[in-house]
Write an enzyme that holds these catalytic residues in place. Structure first.
Site, PDB file in Angstrom:
ATOM      1  N   GLU B  56      14.673  -0.682  11.404  1.00  0.00           N
ATOM      2  CA  GLU B  56      16.013  -0.198  11.703  1.00  0.00           C
ATOM      3  C   GLU B  56      16.200   1.145  11.026  1.00  0.00           C
ATOM      4  O   GLU B  56      15.988   1.285   9.822  1.00  0.00           O
ATOM      5  CB  GLU B  56      17.072  -1.175  11.185  1.00  0.00           C
ATOM      6  N   ASP B  67      29.664  -0.138   4.816  1.00  0.00           N
ATOM      7  CA  ASP B  67      28.550  -0.141   3.869  1.00  0.00           C
ATOM      8  C   ASP B  67      29.007  -0.165   2.419  1.00  0.00           C
ATOM      9  O   ASP B  67      30.027   0.418   2.057  1.00  0.00           O
ATOM     10  CB  ASP B  67      27.674   1.090   4.105  1.00  0.00           C
ATOM     11  N   TYR B 181      22.026  -9.937  15.627  1.00  0.00           N
ATOM     12  CA  TYR B 181      22.021  -9.643  14.201  1.00  0.00           C
ATOM     13  C   TYR B 181      23.171 -10.413  13.566  1.00  0.00           C
ATOM     14  O   TYR B 181      24.330 -10.084  13.783  1.00  0.00           O
ATOM     15  CB  TYR B 181      22.185  -8.134  14.005  1.00  0.00           C
TER      16      TYR B 181
END
Lengths: 395, 268
Positions: B56, B67, B181
């Site tokens: 990735e 994040d 995912y």
């Protein structure tokens, strides 16, 4: 009072708005939307908010016809005195509404972002009143220039969390508040302070702020005997502007002008005038005009006023501008400081530096428009918090 | 569309992993351009040598609100070195032929919108990108985007969270391709000492509605985590921990060796 001009079911005003959020936030935002739609249809909720706005926040706020601001010209300037609300800015209208909603939804913990600190103070106040735990994220640069508001929030029982990333201003505080929300979604309510972010925030914040426009329209008819020709408001995210514009949107004879922060000059990183240098993009969950570079990274912004120092504008403003219903101009730091001093000396009112942008533009406008023009300005906040900044800028 | 899917490099990789009961797939995430794009090329080769099954490649964005601190700092370094989405795609295009694993591009939506979604989809095809995951583009906003990628044989990887309802899991199962995912915990990216309690349950919920391969991420940093994840999911995703290895090795000459060694250790 509610329900007009809703965005479409996906939260779009024309091509602006929507819900661009990480997957974890989809469910809580759907829960928020359902909670809000139920609350706004509930007469008991509206009554409680009306009661608090009246007896706690001090509404309705006065419409004040200025004595000296327009000078010898035959132009009348009226100020909608949001600076006279409890906590000193229009932010309390939205904070009380959303804090009531948080309690109604069973959330005991509230997070918020703040730029100038006015939304943080309003949120801390509403949380103290309703017994909710409150955490406010604030950029370190904003904590420096709005130190008074940091202390106010702390005295009100809120925890102020310092944000040291990016430009250390409002944008970065929103990033951190969203990171908190994504981590603590089950018990946490994110009390966003402006008419931006993912749907339903732009709708919800506009509706909580639309009390400004409703009052101002009624007061104009009562006191001036007519509607204003022009309504002027400063625009950061755009909540005070959309709040006052909302009352006049269906009066085609009333020009609606938003004043953005021109900063030092219109060059990358030196201003926050989205319509003067921005392009459509996505920031903080909404598609709108955004200041960004060629690679799609968000540009740093600058304004002497922390509350206007933000790279995106609320999506409904972008839509109304496309429709030709609203206009946007910008005022530089220097002009805003001049507006601040002018209002202080001529009317005995210290405006917030954000509102001083609207005052400065209005002073310019008053010299250009025909005699007999009535201008209504949203004086969105008081300037005590800015005294130190003004002092530094003038010496 | 199913025709395209079965031919994709991602589908092949996961089919192979499913045939081999003895090992768990390893999906490795790096932030492209940290410390700069030239060194990213070496790091990508090191990931391949170390045995990563899927790579990735994160596109740095100025406001990475999903994040945690480790990837935020990596992003800042990458942006400071002048990394852009177009530059990242150039690097992938140059290295595609020599790298074994499928490559998934990880991005926030604004850089893609700025480039233009059609231009982006074309660049991805030219560069040989196998899948794209856009962190802040939920299913509701992704129709046009998914169609543009699918018509070019590129998988749209959907992310599923513990807050995702069963109804949305079913929609994702129908609309996603390549793999799903799953993130095992609420919150932002970042390595943790232990796996989240709900990870197994999360995978079970997805299995109930989809036969797509599942990669489980968020908080994985050790071989025992990878083995644990392998009991339920097809692959484990390691992101922040790997980004930390790169950050510590920094601009030093042995960053590639450190990365390769770390990936080997994760698979041990």
């Amino acid at each position: 009072m509610f329900g007009r001009r809703d965005p479409d079911s996906r939260g779009y005003f024309g091509v602006y708005g929507g819900r661009y959020v990480p997957e974890t936030l989809v469910a809580p935002i759907e829960e928020l939307e359902a909670g809000y739609l139920a609350a706004r249809a509930d007469a008991a909720f509206r009554d409680e908010l009306d009661r608090l706005l009246r007896h706690y926040a001090g509404r309705p706020t006065p419409l004040y016809p200025t004595e000296r601001l327009a000078g010898p010209s035959d132009v009348r300037i009226f100020l909608k005195r949001e600076d006279l609300t409890h906590t000193g800015a229009h932010k309390i209208n939205n904070a009380l509404g959303q804090a009531l909603l948080a309690r109604r939804m069973g959330k005991r913990r509230v997070v918020a972002e703040t730029g100038a600190g006015q939304h943080g103070v309003a949120t801390a106040t509403a949380c103290a009143l309703l017994g909710l735990e409150c955490h406010v994220y604030m950029g370190s640069e904003d904590m420096r220039r709005q130190a008074l508001n940091v202390v106010r929030m702390q005295l009100l029982g809120a925890e102020v969390r310092r944000v040291d990333s990016g430009s250390c201003t409002l944008k970065d505080a929103i990033n951190e508040a969203m990171r908190d929300w994504v981590t603590n979604v089950t018990d946490t309510y994110y009390l966003l302070g402006s008419a931006l972010g993912p749907h339903p925030y732009p709708l919800m914040v506009r509706e909580f702020q639309s009390v400004i426009g409703r009052e101002a329209r009624t007061q104009s008819l009562e006191q001036a005997g007519r509607l204003p020709d022009i309504v002027v408001a400063c625009v950061g995210g755009g909540s005070n502007a959309i709040g006052i514009f909302d009352g006049f949107l269906e009066d085609p004879g009333v020009r609606l002008i938003g004043v953005e922060a021109g900063g030092e000059r219109i060059a990358p990183g030196r201003h926050a005038a989205r319509f003067a240098g921005g392009a459509t993009g996505v920031l903080h969950g909404t598609r709108t005009y955004v200041l960004q570079d060629d690679a799609g990274n968000i540009e740093l912004t600058h304004s002497v006023s922390a509350g206007l120092d933000y790279a995106a504008i609320g999506p409904e403003h972008a839509w109304l501008r496309d429709l030709g219903r609203t206009e946007y101009v910008h005022i530089s730091d220097a002009e805003a400081l001049e507006g601040f001093q002018t209002l202080a000396r001529l009317e005995g009112i210290l405006p917030a530096l954000e509102s001083a942008h609207a005052i400065a533009y209005t002073c310019r406008l008053a010299r250009e428009v025909p005699a007999g023009t009535d201008i209504l300005v949203n004086l969105s906040g008081r300037g005590d918090k800015d005294v130190q900044t003004v002092l530094e800028a003038l010496t | 569309m199913s025709h395209v899917r079965t031919q994709g490099r991602l589908a092949e990789t996961f089919a192979r992993l499913r045939q081999d009961d003895t090992r768990t797939g390893l999906v490795t995430y790096i932030t492209a351009g940290d410390p700069d794009l030239a060194r990213t090329e070496g790091i990508l080769r090191a990931l391949d040598r170390g045995g990563a099954d899927v790579i990735e490649v994160g596109v740095p964005f100025s406001d990475p609100l999903a994040d945690g601190p480790v990837i935020q700092r990596a992003t800042e370094r990458a942006l400071a070195s002048g990394t852009t989405l177009a530059g990242v795609l150039d690097v992938i295009g140059r290295l595609r032929a020599e790298l074994g694993p499928p490559i998934v591009l990880f991005s926030y939506v604004n850089p893609i919108l700025r480039l233009g979604v059609v231009t982006f989809a074309n660049y991805c095809r030219e560069a040989g990108v196998d899948g794209v995951l856009v962190l802040d583009l939920p299913i509701e906003e992704a129709d046009e985007f998914r169609a543009l990628l699918a018509s070019r044989g590129i998988d749209t990887i959907l992310l599923l969270s513990p807050t995702t309802s069963d109804d949305r899991l079913r929609r994702a199962a129908a609309l996603g391709s390549g793999f799903l995912y799953a993130i095992s915990r609420l919150g932002v990216t970042g390595a943790r000492d232990a796996l989240a309690d709900g990870a197994e349950e999360m995978v079970r919920r997805i299995r109930a509605v989809s036969s797509l391969p599942i990669a489980l991420g968020f908080g994985i940093s050790k071989p025992e985590h990878v083995r644990e994840v392998g009991k339920w999911a097809d692959a484990a995703v390691v992101g922040s921990a790997l980004v930390s290895v790169i950050a510590e090795a920094g601009a030093s000459g042995d960053v590639n060796a450190r990365v390769e060694e770390y990936v080997r250790w994760l698979k041990s």
